[in-house]
Every structure is written in C-alpha cells, then in structure tokens.
Scaffold this motif. Sequence first.
Motif, PDB file in Angstrom:
ATOM      1  N   LEU A  57       1.065  -1.262  -0.059  1.00 10.77           N
ATOM      2  CA  LEU A  57      -0.133   0.086  -0.078  1.00 10.77           C
ATOM      3  C   LEU A  57       1.076   1.228  -0.132  1.00 10.77           C
ATOM      4  O   LEU A  57       0.545   2.406  -0.755  1.00 10.77           O
ATOM      5  CB  LEU A  57      -0.902   0.209   1.334  1.00 10.77           C
ATOM      6  CG  LEU A  57      -2.225  -0.884   1.200  1.00 10.77           C
ATOM      7  CD1 LEU A  57      -2.789  -0.674   2.615  1.00 10.77           C
ATOM      8  CD2 LEU A  57      -2.991  -0.403   0.072  1.00 10.77           C
ATOM      9  N   PHE A  63      -1.687   6.448  -1.878  1.00 12.98           N
ATOM     10  CA  PHE A  63      -1.894   6.129  -0.405  1.00 12.98           C
ATOM     11  C   PHE A  63      -1.578   7.327   0.627  1.00 12.98           C
ATOM     12  O   PHE A  63      -2.691   7.556   1.426  1.00 12.98           O
ATOM     13  CB  PHE A  63      -0.649   5.165  -0.119  1.00 12.98           C
ATOM     14  CG  PHE A  63      -0.431   4.929   1.365  1.00 12.98           C
ATOM     15  CD1 PHE A  63      -1.328   4.026   1.954  1.00 12.98           C
ATOM     16  CD2 PHE A  63       0.586   5.551   2.182  1.00 12.98           C
ATOM     17  CE1 PHE A  63      -1.062   3.728   3.420  1.00 12.98           C
ATOM     18  CE2 PHE A  63       0.626   5.083   3.467  1.00 12.98           C
ATOM     19  CZ  PHE A  63      -0.200   4.125   3.981  1.00 12.98           C
ATOM     20  N   THR A  66      -4.720   9.712   0.515  1.00 15.66           N
ATOM     21  CA  THR A  66      -5.960   9.154   1.062  1.00 15.66           C
ATOM     22  C   THR A  66      -6.010   9.370   2.695  1.00 15.66           C
ATOM     23  O   THR A  66      -6.775   9.832   3.348  1.00 15.66           O
ATOM     24  CB  THR A  66      -5.876   7.653   1.029  1.00 15.66           C
ATOM     25  OG1 THR A  66      -6.027   7.456  -0.366  1.00 15.66           O
ATOM     26  CG2 THR A  66      -7.010   7.047   1.328  1.00 15.66           C
ATOM     27  N   ILE A  67      -4.496   9.370   3.027  1.00 17.36           N
ATOM     28  CA  ILE A  67      -4.296   9.292   4.556  1.00 17.36           C
ATOM     29  C   ILE A  67      -4.460  10.801   5.034  1.00 17.36           C
ATOM     30  O   ILE A  67      -5.120  11.212   5.821  1.00 17.36           O
ATOM     31  CB  ILE A  67      -2.989   8.892   5.074  1.00 17.36           C
ATOM     32  CG1 ILE A  67      -2.827   7.224   5.052  1.00 17.36           C
ATOM     33  CG2 ILE A  67      -2.252   9.617   6.359  1.00 17.36           C
ATOM     34  CD1 ILE A  67      -1.613   6.800   5.464  1.00 17.36           C
ATOM     35  N   ILE A 213     -10.052   7.253   3.578  1.00 17.03           N
ATOM     36  CA  ILE A 213      -9.716   5.922   4.136  1.00 17.03           C
ATOM     37  C   ILE A 213     -10.826   5.109   4.170  1.00 17.03           C
ATOM     38  O   ILE A 213     -10.807   3.836   3.953  1.00 17.03           O
ATOM     39  CB  ILE A 213      -9.123   6.119   5.595  1.00 17.03           C
ATOM     40  CG1 ILE A 213      -7.721   6.660   5.314  1.00 17.03           C
ATOM     41  CG2 ILE A 213      -8.829   4.543   6.272  1.00 17.03           C
ATOM     42  CD1 ILE A 213      -7.050   6.924   6.838  1.00 17.03           C
ATOM     43  N   LYS A 216     -11.525   3.383   1.189  1.00 18.21           N
ATOM     44  CA  LYS A 216     -10.732   2.087   0.975  1.00 18.21           C
ATOM     45  C   LYS A 216     -11.506   1.036   1.700  1.00 18.21           C
ATOM     46  O   LYS A 216     -11.206  -0.233   1.134  1.00 18.21           O
ATOM     47  CB  LYS A 216      -9.379   2.467   1.479  1.00 18.21           C
ATOM     48  CG  LYS A 216      -8.837   3.456   0.717  1.00 18.21           C
ATOM     49  CD  LYS A 216      -8.326   3.110  -0.705  1.00 18.21           C
ATOM     50  CE  LYS A 216      -7.531   4.374  -1.382  1.00 18.21           C
ATOM     51  NZ  LYS A 216      -7.422   4.110  -2.931  1.00 18.21           N
ATOM     52  N   LEU A 217     -11.909   1.249   2.850  1.00 16.17           N
ATOM     53  CA  LEU A 217     -12.451   0.125   3.710  1.00 16.17           C
ATOM     54  C   LEU A 217     -13.871  -0.284   3.067  1.00 16.17           C
ATOM     55  O   LEU A 217     -13.971  -1.760   2.791  1.00 16.17           O
ATOM     56  CB  LEU A 217     -12.914   0.662   5.323  1.00 16.17           C
ATOM     57  CG  LEU A 217     -11.871   0.838   5.944  1.00 16.17           C
ATOM     58  CD1 LEU A 217     -12.263   1.334   7.393  1.00 16.17           C
ATOM     59  CD2 LEU A 217     -10.974  -0.267   6.321  1.00 16.17           C
ATOM     60  N   SER A 220     -12.915  -2.408   0.163  1.00 13.80           N
ATOM     61  CA  SER A 220     -12.403  -4.011   0.519  1.00 13.80           C
ATOM     62  C   SER A 220     -13.550  -4.696   0.923  1.00 13.80           C
ATOM     63  O   SER A 220     -13.497  -5.992   0.528  1.00 13.80           O
ATOM     64  CB  SER A 220     -11.202  -3.788   1.673  1.00 13.80           C
ATOM     65  OG  SER A 220     -12.275  -3.275   2.859  1.00 13.80           O
ATOM     66  N   ASP A 228      -6.682  -6.187   2.477  1.00 15.03           N
ATOM     67  CA  ASP A 228      -6.929  -4.466   2.320  1.00 15.03           C
ATOM     68  C   ASP A 228      -7.698  -4.010   3.773  1.00 15.03           C
ATOM     69  O   ASP A 228      -7.145  -3.119   4.366  1.00 15.03           O
ATOM     70  CB  ASP A 228      -7.625  -4.451   1.233  1.00 15.03           C
ATOM     71  CG  ASP A 228      -6.778  -4.107  -0.067  1.00 15.03           C
ATOM     72  OD1 ASP A 228      -5.725  -4.797  -0.090  1.00 15.03           O
ATOM     73  OD2 ASP A 228      -7.210  -3.538  -0.823  1.00 15.03           O
ATOM     74  N   TRP A 232      -5.908  -1.456   6.057  1.00 16.54           N
ATOM     75  CA  TRP A 232      -6.202  -0.131   6.433  1.00 16.54           C
ATOM     76  C   TRP A 232      -6.628   0.152   7.749  1.00 16.54           C
ATOM     77  O   TRP A 232      -6.311   0.933   8.541  1.00 16.54           O
ATOM     78  CB  TRP A 232      -7.227   0.052   5.629  1.00 16.54           C
ATOM     79  CG  TRP A 232      -6.890   0.670   4.056  1.00 16.54           C
ATOM     80  CD1 TRP A 232      -6.844  -0.148   2.849  1.00 16.54           C
ATOM     81  CD2 TRP A 232      -6.057   1.751   3.847  1.00 16.54           C
ATOM     82  NE1 TRP A 232      -6.474   0.522   1.792  1.00 16.54           N
ATOM     83  CE2 TRP A 232      -5.887   1.725   2.359  1.00 16.54           C
ATOM     84  CE3 TRP A 232      -5.620   2.929   4.551  1.00 16.54           C
ATOM     85  CZ2 TRP A 232      -5.198   2.773   1.709  1.00 16.54           C
ATOM     86  CZ3 TRP A 232      -5.178   3.743   3.950  1.00 16.54           C
ATOM     87  CH2 TRP A 232      -5.042   4.036   2.292  1.00 16.54           C
ATOM     88  N   THR A 233      -7.182  -1.141   8.281  1.00 19.64           N
ATOM     89  CA  THR A 233      -7.393  -0.934   9.826  1.00 19.64           C
ATOM     90  C   THR A 233      -6.119  -0.665  10.769  1.00 19.64           C
ATOM     91  O   THR A 233      -6.114   0.166  11.681  1.00 19.64           O
ATOM     92  CB  THR A 233      -8.012  -2.268  10.353  1.00 19.64           C
ATOM     93  OG1 THR A 233      -9.335  -2.452   9.464  1.00 19.64           O
ATOM     94  CG2 THR A 233      -8.604  -2.175  11.849  1.00 19.64           C
TER      95      THR A 233
END
Lengths: 261, 191
Positions: A57, A63, A66-67, A213, A216-217, A220, A228, A232-233
């Motif tokens: 990732l 990446f 997104t963060i 984020i 993204k979850l 997934s 993923d 991400w968690t």
Amino acid sequence: MISTTQDKLDNKHTKRRIEKLVAVVIALLVWQVAAMLIGEHLLLVTPITVVKRLFSLLTEADFFRTIIYSFLRIVSGFFLGLLIGSLMAILAGRFHIAKIMFWPYMVTIKSVPVASFIILCLIWLTSSSLSIFISFLMVLPIIYTNILQGIESTDQKLLEMTQVYRVSWLKKLKYIYLPQIKTYLISACSVALGLAWKSGIAAEVIGVSFGSIGEKLYESKIYYSTADLFAWTVIIVLLSVGFEKIVLFLIKRFFIRLERS
Amino acid sequence: MDIVISELTKKFADNTVIDRFSAVIKENQRTFIMGPSGCGKTTLINILLGLVPFDSGVIKGVPERKSVVFQEDRLCESFNSISNVRLVLNRKVDDSVIISHLEQIGLKDDLYKPVIELSGGMRRRVAIVRAILAESEILFLDEPFKGLDTETKKNVMSYLLENTRNKTTIIVTHDIEDVNALSGNVIAMDM
C-alpha cells in the motif's frame, strides 16, 4: 535512596513493557495459527499477509493523499469539538441557565447511535465534510462534560481567596481553572481522540467519501479483500494512537510551561 | 477610619454563632480577636471580608482593599511560592521583591518548588508573604502561626512586626503569648 527508588520504578516499567510485548507476540501467534487452521484468506488473513499488503500500500500513488484527506478532516472535527466543547463548558460553568439549555443537546448526542447521525447528516452535508461534522459531534459532549465537571469541582475556598484579593479573570483562569481542569481535559482528550477516529472513519464508510480511508474500507468490502481491510485498519489504529500521543504530549507540555511561568 | 461593629448577629440554621456582638477595631493598629473555639472568630473575619452575610447588626468602616491569611493556606498547589504571591499583586512588582520577602521568612531554598511539595509550615509562610505584599488597607490573619515551630514562629513574628507597622491588622489567636509578642488591642469573644 532516591536513585534506588527511581531504579525500582524504571525496572517496574521495563518489566511491564516486556510483559505487554510478550502478550502482543502471543496474540499475533494465535492469529497466525487461527488463520492457518481456517485456511481461507477471505475469512481470516494471516498477520504476515497483512504486513505484506501494508508495504505494498505504501508504494501506491494515492496512499498518502488518502491518509492526508481523512487525517485533516477527522483532526479538524476533533479540534472543533475541543474548542466549542470548552467554550460551552465555560458558559455552562458560569451561567446555570446555559447548562440547562445545553443539557438536551448533550443527552441527545450521547444517546443517539452514531450511524443514525451519519445517515441524517448525509442528507444535510456533502460526503467530504461528513467526517468533520461526525467527529466534531462525537467529541463535543465528552469535552463539554469533562471540562464542566472540572470547572464545577473548583475549590470554592480558592475562589473566595481570589475574591478577597480581587484577582483578575485572566489570572483566575491561569492559576485556578486551568490547573483544575488539567486531569479532566487529559482524560477527555484521550477518550475523544479515539472516538473521533472511529466515528470519522464510520462516516466516511457510510458516506463513501471519495479519496478517504473510509472509501478504501468500503472497497475492501465490495471486493472481498480481507487483506486490504486489515491493512487499512492497522493504518487507522496507528494514526489514531500516534495522534493521541502527540496531542496528549502537547497538552501536558502546555501545563508544565504554565505551572513554571 | 475605625471599624465599628454594632449588635452583629449571625446564625447558621438554628445555631446562633455570633449573638449581638459589638466592638471597635482601631485604624492603623493591631487588634487581636480571642476566644474559645467555636465562638465565631473565623465567622466574624469572614463577615468582615464580605464572604459571609450576617443576619442583623451594623458594620461600618471596613476598607475596600483587604488581604488575608485564612485558617487554611489556600494556595495554588501546582505553582511555586513566587507565582502564588504574584497571583494577588495587581500592581507591577519585581520578582526580586517577592524573593527577598520569601527569603526573609526562611524560604530561600524552596522558592521554585511547587507549593504542594512544601511542608505545612512553609506553605503557611507563603500565605503570610502573599498577604503582606498584596496592596491593602487592612490585613486579616486567622491563626497565622498555626503549624509553625518555635524558632520559625519567632522569625515570622518579627517579619510581621516589621511589615504591619501602622497598618490596620486583625489577628485571630488562642495564644496570649502572641498578644504579648506583637502587642495590640484585644477583643474577647464569648460563646
């Protein structure tokens, strides 16, 4: 004598850290064994797979974007809650009528499930500003309640002393109220920071905020990518814990400076 | 201007703490208030400070600007002794002045410690310096020597003698030796 006591304390802390580290290693082993026994990546991935996915990732183009997207929104919500919650607590501590007037809002926010708020706010707000508002909403009653409790437990005898000496409002704030709310503020921030991240991410998932984020979850889940989801968690936990440590460190440092000034 | 107290009565629920008490407190003089425990000495001080309302009677001539050493020290625990004194100063006072007073009263080695780390006697002395340095026309001292050993008490007495000259000072005490050492008028309160 003092150094011996200090040494004992240090040893105790080191021992506790080692104990915790051992517990984490055992938990990871249990996870690894459980995943191997199940043998189905869709249901439970191994920690090794998660670490690998985490590294892959890091190399993806969006990446950090997104963060930063989620971080800025959730942190803004937290600071907004901290500011407004503190101001409301000051008002409620000063005027009883304000405390009564705020009461129904605080009770409602505390008791209504966060998912209800998220869905309701989706109608009012854009999905990009949703996590700011939801984080703010979850932080607000915690900060308000704790700071108000701190203000209300102020030593009345100290306040009488300031009354006799005609101490200014600003000095009262510095010498009496701020030291008084210190422990309440630290514990409130500790709880509120975790909650800001949890609720903010939940808002992003339900609102499917583009570039977050939470998105993204959500993806997934859509693509059944358990690796993923776990990766991400882990990132969310690291961000949440890291940010909490920084904020608490800054608050403690502020109070040390205040008391030394 | 003298403080004139006439027929002062104060009740807490059904308990009459001060019953038709009258006295005159002379301006620019030291006045001791003496009496057995529970006779209302601290209540009288709190009334004169404006912290407790009274039920009946008349009080005239209490100056606006007051300073006080309460029965408890009432210090800001996490701040050092200099900051605790600075808290009550409304005018610009150099730290060196505060330090010199604290040193005079035997706190030279503990100036920068948070007062929570100081002993009861040290805290008492911080409260005394705070009351002395605050800008005021009248000084109230409610059992100022509580918790002080004999040697420190002597030192604090000479500090008070030096700094309360020609100032209206009201001292609550049980000890007649305090009156002999500091000299002043005595008002006796009965149960």
